[in-house]
Design an enzyme around this catalytic site. Structure first.
Site, mmCIF file in Angstrom:
data_model
loop_
_atom_site.group_PDB
_atom_site.id
_atom_site.type_symbol
_atom_site.label_atom_id
_atom_site.label_comp_id
_atom_site.label_asym_id
_atom_site.label_seq_id
_atom_site.Cartn_x
_atom_site.Cartn_y
_atom_site.Cartn_z
ATOM 1 N N TYR A 300 0.914 -1.268 -0.042
ATOM 2 C CA TYR A 300 0.000 0.096 0.085
ATOM 3 C C TYR A 300 1.004 1.270 0.013
ATOM 4 O O TYR A 300 1.959 1.485 0.683
ATOM 5 C CB TYR A 300 -0.924 -0.035 1.169
ATOM 6 C CG TYR A 300 -0.410 -0.010 2.641
ATOM 7 C CD1 TYR A 300 0.073 1.245 3.163
ATOM 8 C CD2 TYR A 300 -0.218 -1.177 3.467
ATOM 9 C CE1 TYR A 300 0.591 1.199 4.441
ATOM 10 C CE2 TYR A 300 0.303 -1.290 4.323
ATOM 11 C CZ TYR A 300 0.740 0.065 5.088
ATOM 12 O OH TYR A 300 1.253 -0.210 6.357
ATOM 13 N N GLY A 315 7.465 3.941 13.035
ATOM 14 C CA GLY A 315 6.345 3.888 12.213
ATOM 15 C C GLY A 315 4.865 3.844 13.192
ATOM 16 O O GLY A 315 3.896 3.627 12.277
ATOM 17 N N HIS A 319 -4.325 6.308 14.759
ATOM 18 C CA HIS A 319 -5.324 7.142 13.981
ATOM 19 C C HIS A 319 -6.466 6.401 13.581
ATOM 20 O O HIS A 319 -6.677 5.390 13.998
ATOM 21 C CB HIS A 319 -4.357 7.345 12.709
ATOM 22 C CG HIS A 319 -3.888 5.950 11.883
ATOM 23 N ND1 HIS A 319 -4.686 5.291 11.043
ATOM 24 C CD2 HIS A 319 -3.001 4.719 12.012
ATOM 25 C CE1 HIS A 319 -4.252 4.178 10.712
ATOM 26 N NE2 HIS A 319 -3.185 3.948 11.070
ATOM 27 N N CYS A 337 0.141 -0.040 13.953
ATOM 28 C CA CYS A 337 -0.508 1.306 14.471
ATOM 29 C C CYS A 337 -1.665 1.000 15.152
ATOM 30 O O CYS A 337 -2.037 -0.308 15.417
ATOM 31 C CB CYS A 337 -1.043 2.052 13.271
ATOM 32 S SG CYS A 337 0.243 2.858 12.341
ATOM 33 N N ASN A 339 -5.353 1.393 15.660
ATOM 34 C CA ASN A 339 -6.549 2.027 14.756
ATOM 35 C C ASN A 339 -7.656 2.391 15.499
ATOM 36 O O ASN A 339 -8.305 1.504 16.426
ATOM 37 C CB ASN A 339 -6.927 0.896 13.694
ATOM 38 C CG ASN A 339 -6.093 0.536 12.648
ATOM 39 O OD1 ASN A 339 -6.123 -0.209 11.671
ATOM 40 N ND2 ASN A 339 -4.870 1.320 12.665
#
Length: 389
Positions: A300, A315, A319, A337, A339
């Site tokens: 992606y 990284g 979010h 991350c 989410n």
């Protein structure tokens, strides 16, 4: 007649010889002194001392020019730059010493002059010149946080340089941190061009912090010198900590030790050490209303997500990811991350502050201490060993 003339001449010559052998002090016998000139005045008891000495080379620019006098008082002193303009200075109240009050310039020739009156009433003069050091390079330093910032309780103080520093101890001695909570901390070098400061535990809330980096004139080694001084005054805000325990699928926000929000979340994949959300104490370092996520390795690029809060340069972000809504609060399916739904991500984003700690537990992976800002990944005892002094 000739015989009489010779006798008179001999008589006068003998009288003159007798006068030259007199034991009378010369000053009394001849007030005008030997040879008929004026009497020579003795020197004053006063003595000038100047640092740097006359004709000195490679004089440091961050050390005051100091002039003092013994057995007397200073009437005047002036140090002039190459353009003839005086360098600011101050005479001590007892008039026995004088020093410059502003720094000198690199690679310049200065002159100085002065007058003093001794305790015997006689005057002396001072004259000299010197040259300051000319750096092979001038290196700029910066301080973070900057003036008037409000930051979280885990924020490290960072001093960064435009080039590597060889003499770390000399630089570190020029750095001071004071704060209204009187909390002690330690500097740690995290590379050749970066030194950080933090306390053993998080900063107390509402602490005001002053940082002073007196770098101008500091020798960094290899002919490099500091280009300028820099300071910063900032404030630590409220105590807010994000706690992530990856198996719970929840992101918890605590303020002053009390839970103020709990958000369903999806974290990194539990079984993949490359994609899990790693254990560690991290720091909020960046906030963006929208961020483009790219990871070609996993197929992606230019994936835009809202309300992105970065907490590691490895990284990891907190979010919005409504595309993963089916797993939020139920399964860990991200690539590292945290989410959240869009509404929850926005709610958290609005409360987040640069410098807030993010504490992650429950993962199969612990991130090594190498991804800036990794200050709280280093145990306190080890952190102190990274100081240069």
């Amino acid at each position: 007649m000739r015989t009489k003339l010779r006798a008179v001449t001999a008589l006068l010559l003998g009288a003159a010889l007798l006068a030259g052998c007199s034991s009378t002090e010369a000053g009394k016998a001849n007030p005008e002194g030997a040879g008929g000139g004026a009497p020579q005045e003795s020197a004053s008891v006063a003595k000038f001392t100047a640092v740097p000495a006359a004709d000195a080379k490679d004089v440091p620019v961050n050390v005051p020019v100091a002039v003092s006098v013994s057995d007397g008082t200073i009437d005047s002193v002036a140090v002039n730059n190459p353009e003839g303009k005086p360098v600011a200075g101050k005479l001590a109240d007892d008039k026995k010493s004088w020093a410059t009050t502003e720094p000198l310039g690199y690679g310049k020739a200065y002159s100085y002059a002065g007058k003093a009156t001794g305790t015997d009433g006689k005057t002396i003069e001072l004259k000299g010149a010197f040259n300051t050091v000319a750096p092979a390079a001038q290196v700029r330093g910066t301080v973070f946080p900057t003036d008037d910032q409000q930051v979280g309780v885990a924020v490290p103080i960072m001093v960064k340089f435009d080039a590597p520093v060889s003499d770390r101890a000399a630089v570190q001695k020029a750095l001071t941190v004071t704060n209204t909570a009187n909390v002690k901390g330690s500097w740690a070098w995290l590379g050749d061009s970066e030194v950080h400061y933090r306390p053993e535990a998080y900063w107390p809330a509402n602490t005001k912090i002053h940082v002073e980096a007196k770098l101008y004139g500091v020798a960094y080694g290899g002919g490099a010198y500091g280009s300028s001084d820099v300071t910063s005054d900032f404030t630590v805000g409220r105590n807010q900590v994000v706690k992530i325990d990856t198996p719970t699928h929840q992101l918890v926000v605590q303020r002053d030790g009390q839970t103020v929000a709990t958000y369903p979340a999806s974290f990194g994949k539990d079984a993949d050490p490359e994609l899990t959300t790693p254990n560690g104490t991290f720091v909020v370092m960046q906030k963006d209303e929208q961020w483009s996520f790219d990871n070609p390795q996993y197929g992606y690029t230019n994936v835009l997500k809202k309300w992105a809060v970065r907490f590691s340069n490895h990284g990891e972000f907190i979010h919005e990811n409504n595309d993963n809504a089916a797993n939020i609060g139920k399964n860990n399916t991200s690539h590292g991350c945290a989410n959240l739904t869009e509404a929850d991500a926005k709610a958290y984003f609005d409360t987040a502050m640069i410098g807030d700690p993010v504490e992650v537990t429950g993962s199969i992976t612990t991130l090594p201490a190498k991804y800036d800002w990794y200050d709280w990944q280093v145990p306190w005892a080890q952190w102190q060993t990274l100081s240069a002094i």
